[in-house]
Design a protein around this motif. Structure first.
Motif, PDB file in Angstrom:
ATOM      1  N   MET A   2      -0.302  22.423 -21.394  1.00  0.00           N
ATOM      2  CA  MET A   2      -0.599  23.863 -21.428  1.00  0.00           C
ATOM      3  C   MET A   2       0.584  24.369 -22.180  1.00  0.00           C
ATOM      4  SD  MET A   2      -1.424  26.449 -18.106  1.00  0.00           S
ATOM      5  CE  MET A   2      -2.764  25.235 -17.750  1.00  0.00           C
ATOM      6  N   GLU A   3      -0.067  25.604 -22.781  1.00  0.00           N
ATOM      7  CA  GLU A   3       1.389  26.424 -23.596  1.00  0.00           C
ATOM      8  C   GLU A   3       1.822  27.385 -22.568  1.00  0.00           C
ATOM      9  OE1 GLU A   3       2.097  27.058 -26.803  1.00  0.00           O
ATOM     10  OE2 GLU A   3       0.894  25.470 -27.568  1.00  0.00           O
ATOM     11  N   CYS A  20       3.064  39.641 -24.881  1.00  0.00           N
ATOM     12  CA  CYS A  20       3.041  38.218 -24.521  1.00  0.00           C
ATOM     13  C   CYS A  20       3.467  37.365 -25.940  1.00  0.00           C
ATOM     14  CB  CYS A  20       1.550  37.773 -24.077  1.00  0.00           C
ATOM     15  SG  CYS A  20       1.293  36.254 -23.715  1.00  0.00           S
ATOM     16  N   LEU A  21       4.549  36.882 -25.771  1.00  0.00           N
ATOM     17  CA  LEU A  21       5.232  36.095 -26.811  1.00  0.00           C
ATOM     18  C   LEU A  21       4.996  34.341 -26.669  1.00  0.00           C
ATOM     19  CD1 LEU A  21       6.146  38.941 -27.267  1.00  0.00           C
ATOM     20  CD2 LEU A  21       8.037  38.049 -28.821  1.00  0.00           C
ATOM     21  N   ASP A  22       4.921  33.678 -27.872  1.00  0.00           N
ATOM     22  CA  ASP A  22       5.282  32.226 -27.383  1.00  0.00           C
ATOM     23  C   ASP A  22       6.438  31.622 -27.903  1.00  0.00           C
ATOM     24  OD1 ASP A  22       5.285  32.181 -30.332  1.00  0.00           O
ATOM     25  OD2 ASP A  22       3.494  31.265 -30.660  1.00  0.00           O
ATOM     26  N   LYS A  23       6.964  30.523 -27.652  1.00  0.00           N
ATOM     27  CA  LYS A  23       8.118  29.934 -28.081  1.00  0.00           C
ATOM     28  C   LYS A  23       8.686  30.144 -29.671  1.00  0.00           C
ATOM     29  CE  LYS A  23       8.536  26.638 -24.423  1.00  0.00           C
ATOM     30  NZ  LYS A  23       9.136  25.260 -24.052  1.00  0.00           N
ATOM     31  N   LEU A  24       7.767  30.616 -30.621  1.00  0.00           N
ATOM     32  CA  LEU A  24       8.083  31.009 -31.830  1.00  0.00           C
ATOM     33  C   LEU A  24       8.531  32.254 -31.987  1.00  0.00           C
ATOM     34  CD1 LEU A  24       5.850  28.289 -33.793  1.00  0.00           C
ATOM     35  CD2 LEU A  24       8.211  28.133 -33.117  1.00  0.00           C
ATOM     36  N   LEU A  70      -5.760  28.817 -20.593  1.00  0.00           N
ATOM     37  CA  LEU A  70      -5.154  28.109 -21.965  1.00  0.00           C
ATOM     38  C   LEU A  70      -3.656  27.985 -21.914  1.00  0.00           C
ATOM     39  CD1 LEU A  70      -7.740  29.722 -24.312  1.00  0.00           C
ATOM     40  CD2 LEU A  70      -8.015  27.280 -23.100  1.00  0.00           C
ATOM     41  N   ALA A  71      -3.079  28.895 -21.096  1.00  0.00           N
ATOM     42  CA  ALA A  71      -1.419  28.847 -21.158  1.00  0.00           C
ATOM     43  C   ALA A  71      -1.131  29.681 -19.613  1.00  0.00           C
ATOM     44  CB  ALA A  71      -1.340  29.931 -22.074  1.00  0.00           C
ATOM     45  N   LYS A  72       0.170  29.345 -19.631  1.00  0.00           N
ATOM     46  CA  LYS A  72       0.815  29.981 -18.255  1.00  0.00           C
ATOM     47  C   LYS A  72       2.007  31.002 -18.738  1.00  0.00           C
ATOM     48  CE  LYS A  72       3.588  27.294 -15.947  1.00  0.00           C
ATOM     49  NZ  LYS A  72       4.010  26.327 -14.926  1.00  0.00           N
ATOM     50  N   ILE A  73       2.412  31.730 -17.862  1.00  0.00           N
ATOM     51  CA  ILE A  73       3.590  32.485 -18.098  1.00  0.00           C
ATOM     52  C   ILE A  73       4.841  31.910 -17.265  1.00  0.00           C
ATOM     53  CG2 ILE A  73       4.599  34.800 -17.781  1.00  0.00           C
ATOM     54  CD1 ILE A  73       2.017  34.863 -19.517  1.00  0.00           C
TER      55      ILE A  73
END
Length: 497
Positions: A2-3, A20-24, A70-73
């Motif tokens: 999971m992202e 909401c941002l991802d690791k990049l 699809l993802a978690k915070i």
């Protein structure tokens, strides 16, 4: 697998923006929810703190509904409007509407502080008192609402209240605490000397934390309402200007930040709180531990343009106004506008001054008035930059964010008026990105701030000033600077009518 994402919650004056941002450092989603401002009397500016909470949770729920499973915070943090006073009673209930940073009712209280404790307040906090700070608001409550003042068990900033409602924990980070002018900026603690002099109970002061400190997990009811995962880590966050500086890469650099929102801010990273500004510029804790920043504030930057549109061109968009301004020549046909519609903080610290158009003639067009407003806002920002120049601050370039960074025309105008290289962000959400970066650092996605900044902060091409235009603007700016001294006595006399 999971992202994992982070949420940056930017609690502004007119709306909350959740990113909401991802690791990049890529923006996965953003949501904006508005809330009202109340003006119960001339110069008053208030909000209902629970409006912020409702809007924030609605925005988070919208993001979570799209992420589904699809993802978690992984982490959440905050940027919030500074100086605004929220007060709770012993049952942790809101006592009265929040008094905002741009509320002008406390001019007398600020004058009282400076006359009776002026030298000490600068030595202890790094700041002179102005109507915008939190301490004058507390003194106003002492004098005008003594029953409400007596009920205070906790005071806090807007983002602190939202965070409390999400976690059940009450605290304040150092960047917001310095904006109260109650914190000893060098010793990192509430000043007993200030509290005792002004008869403010120390128990009202929240526990102090760093911006990246873990505060708690979301309450069960918050998770049920929004869809947040129960193990999302919530970090303290910081005042909007400190967090915007992070989101703009202003750390260990010779760059200035220029932000045009409701107010206008020019900000610089500082290595220590002892600077030559002597209270002319505000001195605050950065959201990065062991760092500080100085800043000057012009109270009505974007607010002046909003007022102008609403009063004269309500059918027009801001884009329309900027297009109209481009059809006027440099200098607006010798028409000047001073953006003092809410008083001014820097460099004049004057709650009585009011805005003006100077040089009205029969040859002027609506395009000239549009350009004059934009030039006047930019001249006011140059007032702030000039303070740094007078104190020999090296300025490599200026990073522009906010409304003034969304227009190529206004960016170029800023470069010409300032006579400096200008750059804007590719992700034009400085405070929201900065809040997400605080969450990423709290989650230990990065070993240091430099690595985080290098990945999350991206710039557009540099804009270089036109030397011919800068020479002309220097002449116009020298005239603009004379308007305040001519109109200030009139404004104060009019206030007494």
């Amino acid at each position: 697998m999971m992202e994992k994402y982070v949420l940056g919650i930017d609690l502004g004056t007119s709306a909350v923006k959740v990113s909401c941002l991802d690791k990049l450092g890529r923006i996965i989603d953003q949501e904006i929810e508005d809330y009202p401002i109340y003006n119960p009397a001339e110069g008053f500016s208030e909000q209902n703190p629970n409006d912020w909470v409702h809007a924030t949770l609605v925005a988070v729920k919208k993001i979570m509904s799209k992420l589904k499973d699809l993802a978690k915070i992984d982490g959440i943090s905050f940027s919030g409007q500074m100086h605004s006073l929220v007060i709770l009673d012993k049952n942790k209930q809101v006592i009265r509407p929040a008094i905002l940073w741009n509320d002008g009712r406390t001019a007398n209280e600020a004058d009282y502080i400076n006359k009776n404790f002026g030298k000490e307040i600068v030595e202890i906090t790094g700041n002179k008192a102005t109507a915008g700070f939190t301490l004058p608001k507390l003194l106003w409550l002492q004098e005008n609402e003594p029953d409400n003042f007596a009920k205070i068990r906790y005071f806090m900033m807007p983002k602190d209240y939202v965070r409390y409602k999400m976690t059940g924990k009450i605290n304040m980070d150092y960047s917001d605490a310095t904006g109260t002018i109650i914190l000893d900026i060098a010793k990192n603690r509430w000043s007993n000397k200030i509290l005792n002099f002004f008869n403010i109970p120390k128990y009202c002061c929240p526990t102090l934390v760093n911006s990246t400190d873990f505060v708690g997990f979301p309450l069960k009811e918050v998770c049920e309402q929004t869809g947040l995962n129960t193990d999302a880590k919530i970090f303290a966050g910081g005042g909007d200007n400190a967090v915007a500086a992070i989101g703009s890469g202003i750390l260990n650099s010779q760059n200035l930040l220029c932000s045009i929102g409701t107010s206008g801010v020019v900000l610089a990273d500082e290595q220590n709180p002892h600077t030559p500004y002597e209270g002319t510029l505000q001195m605050e804790h950065h959201a990065v531990a062991h760092h500080f920043y100085s800043m000057g504030v012009t109270l009505a930057a974007g607010e002046s343009l909003s007022w102008f549109r609403d009063a004269f061109f309500p059918e027009k968009s801001f884009t329309d106004l900027l297009l109209m301004a481009q059809n006027s020549d440099l200098g607006s046909n010798k028409l000047f506008f001073t953006p003092y519609i809410s008083g001014e903080r820097t460099p004049y610290s004057d709650s009585y001054i009011r805005g003006s158009f100077t040089g009205i003639s029969k040859i002027l067009t609506k395009n000239d008035f549009c350009r004059a407003v934009i030039e006047g806002i930019t001249y006011s920002l140059r007032d702030l930059i000039s303070i740094y120049e007078q104190n020999n601050k090296t300025i490599e370039k200026i990073v522009c964010i906010g409304g003034g960074a969304k227009s190529k025309f206004w960016l170029k105008l800023q470069a010409d008026v300032f006579g400096k290289k200008i750059v804007s962000l590719k992700n034009e959400q400085g405070p929201g990105i900065g809040a997400a970066m605080i969450a990423a650092m709290g989650c230990q996605w990065f070993k240091n701030w430099e690595s985080c900044i290098n990945l999350f902060v991206r710039y557009n091409d540099i804009i270089v000033p036109d030397q011919h235009n800068s020479v002309l603007y220097n002449k116009y700016y020298s005239l603009y600077k004379k308007i305040y001294s001519s109109t200030a006595p009139l404004a104060r006399a009019a206030a007494e009518l």
